[in-house]
Each structure stands twice: as C-alpha cells, then as structure tokens.
Design an enzyme around this catalytic site. Sequence first.
Site, PDB file in Angstrom:
ATOM      1  N   LYS A   1       0.879  -1.651  -0.094  1.00 16.61           N
ATOM      2  CA  LYS A   1       0.240  -0.386   0.212  1.00 16.61           C
ATOM      3  C   LYS A   1       0.816   1.239  -0.022  1.00 16.61           C
ATOM      4  O   LYS A   1       0.515   2.321  -0.848  1.00 16.61           O
ATOM      5  CB  LYS A   1      -0.794  -0.028   1.074  1.00 16.61           C
ATOM      6  CG  LYS A   1      -1.659   0.692   1.537  1.00 16.61           C
ATOM      7  CD  LYS A   1      -2.794   1.594   2.320  1.00 16.61           C
ATOM      8  CE  LYS A   1      -3.438   2.497   2.552  1.00 16.61           C
ATOM      9  NZ  LYS A   1      -4.486   2.390   3.771  1.00 16.61           N
TER      10      LYS A   1
ATOM     11  N   HIS B   1      -7.305 -32.230 -32.081  1.00 17.77           N
ATOM     12  CA  HIS B   1      -8.489 -31.010 -31.827  1.00 17.77           C
ATOM     13  C   HIS B   1      -9.486 -31.501 -30.580  1.00 17.77           C
ATOM     14  O   HIS B   1     -10.706 -30.707 -30.546  1.00 17.77           O
ATOM     15  CB  HIS B   1      -8.947 -30.482 -32.753  1.00 17.77           C
ATOM     16  CG  HIS B   1      -8.616 -29.734 -34.419  1.00 17.77           C
ATOM     17  ND1 HIS B   1      -7.468 -28.947 -34.065  1.00 17.77           N
ATOM     18  CD2 HIS B   1      -8.009 -30.467 -35.225  1.00 17.77           C
ATOM     19  CE1 HIS B   1      -6.498 -28.479 -34.911  1.00 17.77           C
ATOM     20  NE2 HIS B   1      -7.158 -29.602 -35.447  1.00 17.77           N
TER      21      HIS B   1
END
Length: 553
Positions: free
Chosen positions: A152, A307
């Site tokens: 922070k 696939h």
Amino acid sequence: MSGPSHDKSLYRERDIVPITRALLSVSDKRDLLTLAEALAGAGVEIVSTGSTAQTIRDAGFAVTDVAQVTGFPESLDGRVKTLHPAVHSGLLADLRLESHEEQLAELGISPFQLVVVNLYPFVETVASGAQGDDVIEQIDIGGPAMVRASAKNHANVAIVVSPDAYPSIIDAVAAGGTSLAQRRTLAREAFQHTASYDTAVAAWFVDNDGSSNDGSSNAGGTDAAAPASADAFAATVTLGGELQQTLRYGENSHQKAALYARPDGHGIAQATQLHGKEMSYNNFVDADAAVRAAYDFIYPAVAIIKHANPCGIAVAKPKAPDAIASAHQRAHECDPVSAFGGVIAANRIVTLKMAETVKEIFTEVLVAPGFEDAALDVLKTKKNLRLLQLPDGFEREDTEVRQISGGLLVQDTDRFAPVDPAVTAASWTLATGEPADEETIVDLVFAWKACRAVKSNGILLAHNGASVGVGMGQVNRVDSCQLAVTRAGDRAAGSVAASDAFFPFADGLQVLLDAGVKAVVQPGGSVRDEEVIQAAEAAGITMYFTGERHFFH
C-alpha cells in the site's frame, strides 16, 4: 467506510528512495545471505525476526531483532512478532507528507524503505499430507499484514516477496535507491502473492470443513465439488495461479497466451517437459483432453486426441504382454489418418515397445506418468516431439471452472468411479434383448466411458476394448451416428455402440443397426424411448439404459 484522506497539494514527489533501513522475515532462505551482504555493505540497518535474524547473525552480519524495535518479546509460540505499531508505523508512514514525518519523530519510530517477506509454507505443508492444527499453524498472519502494508505504501517502501527479485534490489541499493516504477511493480506482485496465498487457505477450508461427530478436524473434508445442494457452493470463488510461461501465442497466432499453475495443483500444468519444442496453447488443451480420456480407465489405456476430440482410445488387460504398447497400437488403428499430428496420453509408464511405435508416427505431444530409460532414448531422437511426465500424485480436480462473458461456471467434474466393468454395468437397466455376455459387457462399459471424452453429440463404436469409429461434435445425433459408422467402415459390424445422450428419435439408432452394431448403451429418458426400443427389438439387439448422460461441450 472510506479510508483516511489528505489534501493532495500536501504530497511531496518521491521517485528514487534510498534504502537505509530494511525489515527481513523469510521462510525461504534462498540467497538470503547474498542480499544481507549487499545491504550490510551499503550500511543499511537490517531488522529481522526469529530464524531469519539468526541466519543473518550467524553469517557475521549485524542485525537488530524485531523485539528490540517493539520493546515486546515474540510471544504465543511465535504467533505474535511484528504485529506492533513500532513496526507498522514504520511501514505505513507516507513520507511524502510532512505530518507523517513529524509523527514518526514524535513517536521515536524510524521508517523502513525495504521489506523482504515471504509467507509461511502453507501450500507445501498441505501438499506434504499434513492435517488439522499442523496446517492451521502455517497460516501466516503477520507476514501478509507486512506485505500489504508495504505494498500500500509503495510510494515509500519497496516490498519483496520472492528471492527472484533480490538481484534488482541489490542493483537498486548500489544505484542509490529504488524507483517509483520498480516499487509499483513490486507492489503489484506482492498483492498477487497474498491473493494467491489467501486463495489456497480458503480452498483448504472448503475441502476441510472440520465437521465430525467429535468436533475434531475432518481431514477428508466435504468435497465442495459434490455439494448436497446448490447452497453448498461457496459464496465467492477466487482463482489463483502463478505464471509458469508465456506461450508463443494462443489458439491462433494473433492471440497472446500464457500458462498459469496453481501452487497446489497436480495436473497437466505441473507436468515436467522432458524433451521437444516448447508447448503451445493448443498442445496444453489437447494434452489435458488426452489425459482426461486415458485416466477414466483402471486398465492400461491410451488416448489419441486431435482438436480436443479422440481419434482413438483403447485399453489392454493388465497382464497382456507390454499392455501399454498394445493399447497404443489399437488406439492408433481406430483412425490412423486423424492420429497424424495428434496428442497421445498413456495412463501407464511408456515402454520401449510403445516408444518404437510412436517414433514412426508424427506426434505433437506424448504425456504419461513416466518413461522407461530406453523409451526416452528412442523418443528423444524425434527433435520436435514434446514429452511430458505427469507429476507424482496426478489427479483430476473435483471441480471444473469455465469462463463465460462476465463470469464463471463451476461444476462437479464428470468422472467415473475406478471400478470393475461388471460393477458399472450392474446399475444399468436392460431395455431390449438378452442380457449381454461378459465380453460384450466389458466392451459396452469401455464404450460408455470412452464416449464421455467425445464432444457432444457423441457416438463411439468399440470392439475388444478399442474404439473403431467415433462420431463427434455434430449438431444432431443422426450425423454423429453416420460419422461413427463411416469412420469404422467394415469394423462397425459386430461392434458395440455408446451414445453420450439419449436418442431423441429412432433414426440415429437405425443408422447403427443398419451398420451391424450388436449392442448399444445409452442414457434413455427420451419421450420417444418406446419408438427407439421398438427399433432395437426389431433388430434383435441388446440395449441398456444407464440413466445418466455424459455431455461434453
């Protein structure tokens, strides 16, 4: 509730912040002394805790114990060390404000410009098999508080959560201080680190609800992936992962992509690549689909995927000579044309014999729990073949998560219990014909399990523990049946068939019957079941209803 606010005109610009005081508290001691040496050499005051302080002191570097800073001893078996205003005021003071600087002076507190913290090894402790209070004690409290406070206050403090950042910090010390851009990057990484940590802790609590009759910890826990009701799902879902690699591109060359892995995962994302070109996005998708298919079986099994769809799946009896090689050969025979350039998964160690067969076939990826040394020697002669070894303890997750626009879908993983085929078939209902003999039951169960790996609408024909025809991903079941029969050719006669969902009409089933399929397994449950049953009875075949479907989208 809003946080404190200040007149922005009071802020003083700060870019380069010299490091004169550092707080170090790490569980991961890698390269700690290299960093400590650089800090000490630059005259930086080092404040530290517990074993970190002892390690630095034993190496001959000056260190100040946190207890000297706080005037309060470490307490409660180390649960309380840094949770004190003398520490957190030094972390959170925004020295762009004269008022904060004045308050620190009044309190006699010195600020920190560098904080190096990594958290208790919670994930590693869980992975080791620890339970109950042994896990609870690895939930860090002071560490995340320091990390978040420092992140922070990145305008003034550089926060480091990984030894990987030590070289850049050492360079910054030598150059006169950290830059604002560097501190912002470190802050972002710090918040990602604590978010991932909290996610792991929350996941452990989901899996270990602690409810048992005697009030003790329940190591088995309640599986959140199999809720008794919708209310059993958590109110919030947080996904955490660490960047493993940036991929060349995504599904297509214009898409960017990366692989992230959960620290507690034991899946394809944690597999070790032993050889071959870098894995692509599509390689990972197909490898995961292949493993998903191969690991549905208790017998030695091989799945070949193209696939995301199987072009061949087969099993072998465990006592068959070189069973995994046999399974691969028979899986390949299902559709050799489609297997070209496919992805192969085996649920047993790859043998030399299997390797010699794979070598002759263009294959993108081969993934397995292990490889014989001789098999590796053969496979590594194929420069581009990617070889993946699954991690010890590989397992499929209990839940599946899929991203949709604006949110996520979460569901139980669709899986089969690892039981003998006769046990699986015992729950089926005989809809038509005579009860199947043992050999046919084994084939029907195989087809039923293998069909789950086929994209819906899915139809799979099988014979003797191997797929012989697959119809996948069609928008109606008739087309899937025709595709499966076409791919099987003459092998359709005498085969068995599985359908991932019920036949809505008899037309799809009729395609299979005309091809000579001798037995069928399907969920049942259509409003036209009677019409389908009549068609099966007219053909004199055996048909079972399972009472459950296995859509795969």
